[in-house]
Motif scaffolding. Structure first.
Motif, PDB file in Angstrom:
ATOM      1  N   LEU A 105      75.174   6.634  84.422  1.00  0.00           N
ATOM      2  CA  LEU A 105      74.826   5.962  83.184  1.00  0.00           C
ATOM      3  C   LEU A 105      74.779   6.985  82.054  1.00  0.00           C
ATOM      4  O   LEU A 105      74.333   8.112  82.249  1.00  0.00           O
ATOM      5  N   SER A 106      75.229   6.581  80.889  1.00  0.00           N
ATOM      6  CA  SER A 106      75.149   7.421  79.698  1.00  0.00           C
ATOM      7  C   SER A 106      74.595   6.579  78.554  1.00  0.00           C
ATOM      8  O   SER A 106      74.588   5.348  78.627  1.00  0.00           O
ATOM      9  N   GLY A 107      74.150   7.256  77.522  1.00  0.00           N
ATOM     10  CA  GLY A 107      73.613   6.483  76.406  1.00  0.00           C
ATOM     11  C   GLY A 107      73.168   7.356  75.265  1.00  0.00           C
ATOM     12  O   GLY A 107      73.297   8.587  75.287  1.00  0.00           O
ATOM     13  N   THR A 108      72.621   6.686  74.263  1.00  0.00           N
ATOM     14  CA  THR A 108      72.161   7.348  73.052  1.00  0.00           C
ATOM     15  C   THR A 108      70.951   6.612  72.506  1.00  0.00           C
ATOM     16  O   THR A 108      70.896   5.382  72.551  1.00  0.00           O
ATOM     17  N   VAL A 109      69.976   7.378  72.012  1.00  0.00           N
ATOM     18  CA  VAL A 109      68.872   6.813  71.248  1.00  0.00           C
ATOM     19  C   VAL A 109      69.020   7.324  69.819  1.00  0.00           C
ATOM     20  O   VAL A 109      69.344   8.499  69.593  1.00  0.00           O
ATOM     21  N   TYR A 110      68.814   6.453  68.864  1.00  0.00           N
ATOM     22  CA  TYR A 110      69.098   6.771  67.469  1.00  0.00           C
ATOM     23  C   TYR A 110      67.812   7.087  66.723  1.00  0.00           C
ATOM     24  O   TYR A 110      66.836   6.339  66.803  1.00  0.00           O
ATOM     25  N   VAL A 149      68.112   1.989  71.571  1.00  0.00           N
ATOM     26  CA  VAL A 149      68.581   2.649  72.795  1.00  0.00           C
ATOM     27  C   VAL A 149      69.798   1.875  73.289  1.00  0.00           C
ATOM     28  O   VAL A 149      69.705   0.670  73.538  1.00  0.00           O
ATOM     29  N   LEU A 150      70.927   2.556  73.414  1.00  0.00           N
ATOM     30  CA  LEU A 150      72.131   1.961  73.980  1.00  0.00           C
ATOM     31  C   LEU A 150      72.501   2.727  75.241  1.00  0.00           C
ATOM     32  O   LEU A 150      72.489   3.960  75.244  1.00  0.00           O
ATOM     33  N   MET A 151      72.812   1.985  76.309  1.00  0.00           N
ATOM     34  CA  MET A 151      73.267   2.598  77.556  1.00  0.00           C
ATOM     35  C   MET A 151      74.496   1.854  78.056  1.00  0.00           C
ATOM     36  O   MET A 151      74.624   0.641  77.861  1.00  0.00           O
ATOM     37  N   TRP A 152      75.373   2.586  78.717  1.00  0.00           N
ATOM     38  CA  TRP A 152      76.586   2.008  79.297  1.00  0.00           C
ATOM     39  C   TRP A 152      76.928   2.809  80.538  1.00  0.00           C
ATOM     40  O   TRP A 152      76.429   3.925  80.748  1.00  0.00           O
ATOM     41  N   ILE A 180      71.373  11.108  62.912  1.00  0.00           N
ATOM     42  CA  ILE A 180      70.724  11.887  63.979  1.00  0.00           C
ATOM     43  C   ILE A 180      70.557  11.002  65.205  1.00  0.00           C
ATOM     44  O   ILE A 180      69.996   9.898  65.131  1.00  0.00           O
ATOM     45  N   SER A 181      71.023  11.504  66.331  1.00  0.00           N
ATOM     46  CA  SER A 181      70.906  10.775  67.588  1.00  0.00           C
ATOM     47  C   SER A 181      70.660  11.759  68.729  1.00  0.00           C
ATOM     48  O   SER A 181      70.861  12.965  68.582  1.00  0.00           O
ATOM     49  N   ILE A 182      70.221  11.213  69.841  1.00  0.00           N
ATOM     50  CA  ILE A 182      69.987  12.008  71.047  1.00  0.00           C
ATOM     51  C   ILE A 182      70.705  11.312  72.194  1.00  0.00           C
ATOM     52  O   ILE A 182      70.421  10.153  72.510  1.00  0.00           O
ATOM     53  N   SER A 183      71.657  12.000  72.790  1.00  0.00           N
ATOM     54  CA  SER A 183      72.458  11.418  73.862  1.00  0.00           C
ATOM     55  C   SER A 183      71.996  11.930  75.220  1.00  0.00           C
ATOM     56  O   SER A 183      71.319  12.965  75.314  1.00  0.00           O
ATOM     57  N   PHE A 184      72.389  11.217  76.271  1.00  0.00           N
ATOM     58  CA  PHE A 184      71.887  11.574  77.607  1.00  0.00           C
ATOM     59  C   PHE A 184      72.801  11.035  78.691  1.00  0.00           C
ATOM     60  O   PHE A 184      73.594  10.110  78.477  1.00  0.00           O
ATOM     61  N   ASN A 185      72.677  11.633  79.865  1.00  0.00           N
ATOM     62  CA  ASN A 185      73.384  11.194  81.069  1.00  0.00           C
ATOM     63  C   ASN A 185      72.389  11.058  82.219  1.00  0.00           C
ATOM     64  O   ASN A 185      71.446  11.852  82.328  1.00  0.00           O
ATOM     65  N   TYR A 186      72.643  10.079  83.098  1.00  0.00           N
ATOM     66  CA  TYR A 186      71.897   9.944  84.342  1.00  0.00           C
ATOM     67  C   TYR A 186      72.859  10.091  85.514  1.00  0.00           C
ATOM     68  O   TYR A 186      73.932   9.476  85.529  1.00  0.00           O
ATOM     69  N   ALA A 187      72.482  10.921  86.470  1.00  0.00           N
ATOM     70  CA  ALA A 187      73.272  11.126  87.680  1.00  0.00           C
ATOM     71  C   ALA A 187      72.542  10.516  88.875  1.00  0.00           C
ATOM     72  O   ALA A 187      71.311  10.325  88.836  1.00  0.00           O
ATOM     73  N   TRP A 188      73.282  10.232  89.923  1.00  0.00           N
ATOM     74  CA  TRP A 188      72.718   9.624  91.146  1.00  0.00           C
ATOM     75  C   TRP A 188      72.530  10.719  92.186  1.00  0.00           C
ATOM     76  O   TRP A 188      73.469  11.333  92.633  1.00  0.00           O
ATOM     77  N   ARG A 189      71.257  10.966  92.513  1.00  0.00           N
ATOM     78  CA  ARG A 189      70.957  12.012  93.500  1.00  0.00           C
ATOM     79  C   ARG A 189      69.881  11.531  94.463  1.00  0.00           C
ATOM     80  O   ARG A 189      69.046  10.740  94.113  1.00  0.00           O
TER      81      ARG A 189
END
Length: 206
Positions: free
Chosen positions: A124-129, A176-179, A197-206
């Motif tokens: 999952l990836s996304g951004t909070v504004y 908050v947008l995620m895809w 200004i935004s903050i982006s992020f990634n989620y990995a499966w572990r």
């Protein structure tokens, strides 16, 4: 006649602005983002080298939740939204779970953009504004089937949103947008006079 909606692309949208204490929290986030832009010499050098119009910590800092408490607070909020999104997607995580893999700040100057891309090593990836001044770029999402439509005519201008080749989502502060990370997306040129200004992020499966 029956039409089935198969292989649907689901994009998650929520708002931190609905939470108690959001104005103060968002101001603290903005201050922290601007502080990084001033202090992160390596990040500024990377931006100059790669022609990024503004500042991003993407290539220079990988410890934001430990670096400033407000980013740690943001992680807690994002973890909750990521769990809700994974549940809505009916992901079978087995014995693993989704973990925040990366978190980075973006200050996009007027005229700056970010070309189309995916995040291939994430789930999952996304951004909070944080700051969305008038004229700031929307998020542009691309139909993942588009490269396969070699002989298809274009969609009508008045086509429903779920039938369009490109969809533009215009965020507000706190959005908050995620895809899913395979979904190609981009940020068109920022037409605002102030920084987006935004903050982006990634989620990995572990």
């Amino acid at each position: 006649m029956a039409l089935k909606s198969l292989f649907v692309t689901r994009v998650y949208e929520a708002s931190l602005a609905e939470e108690r204490g959001f104005p103060g929290f968002n101001r603290e986030l903005e201050d922290a983002c601007r502080m990084l832009a001033l202090e992160d010499a390596a990040g500024r050098a990377w931006c100059r080298e790669h022609g990024y119009a503004g500042y991003t910590s993407y290539a220079s800092l990988d410890d934001l939740p430990q670096r400033a408490s407000v980013f740690g607070q943001l992680k807690t909020r994002l973890d909750r939204h990521a769990r809700a999104y994974a549940e809505a997607l009916q992901l079978d995580l087995g014995a693993g779970r989704l973990r925040l893999d990366s978190l980075w700040v973006n200050l996009l100057k007027s005229g700056g953009s970010h070309t189309g891309h995916i995040h291939p090593h994430s789930v999952l990836s996304g951004t909070v504004y944080v700051a969305v001044p008038p004229g700031a770029s929307a998020l542009k999402l691309e139909d993942p089937r588009l490269p396969l439509m070699m002989a298809a005519p274009p969609r009508r201008a008045d086509a429903d949103e779920d039938q369009k080749a490109f969809v533009y989502l215009a965020p507000q502060p706190g959005t908050v947008l995620m895809w899913e990370s395979w979904l190609r997306h981009e940020v068109p040129a920022n037409r605002a006079k102030a920084e987006r200004i935004s903050i982006s992020f990634n989620y990995a499966w572990r």
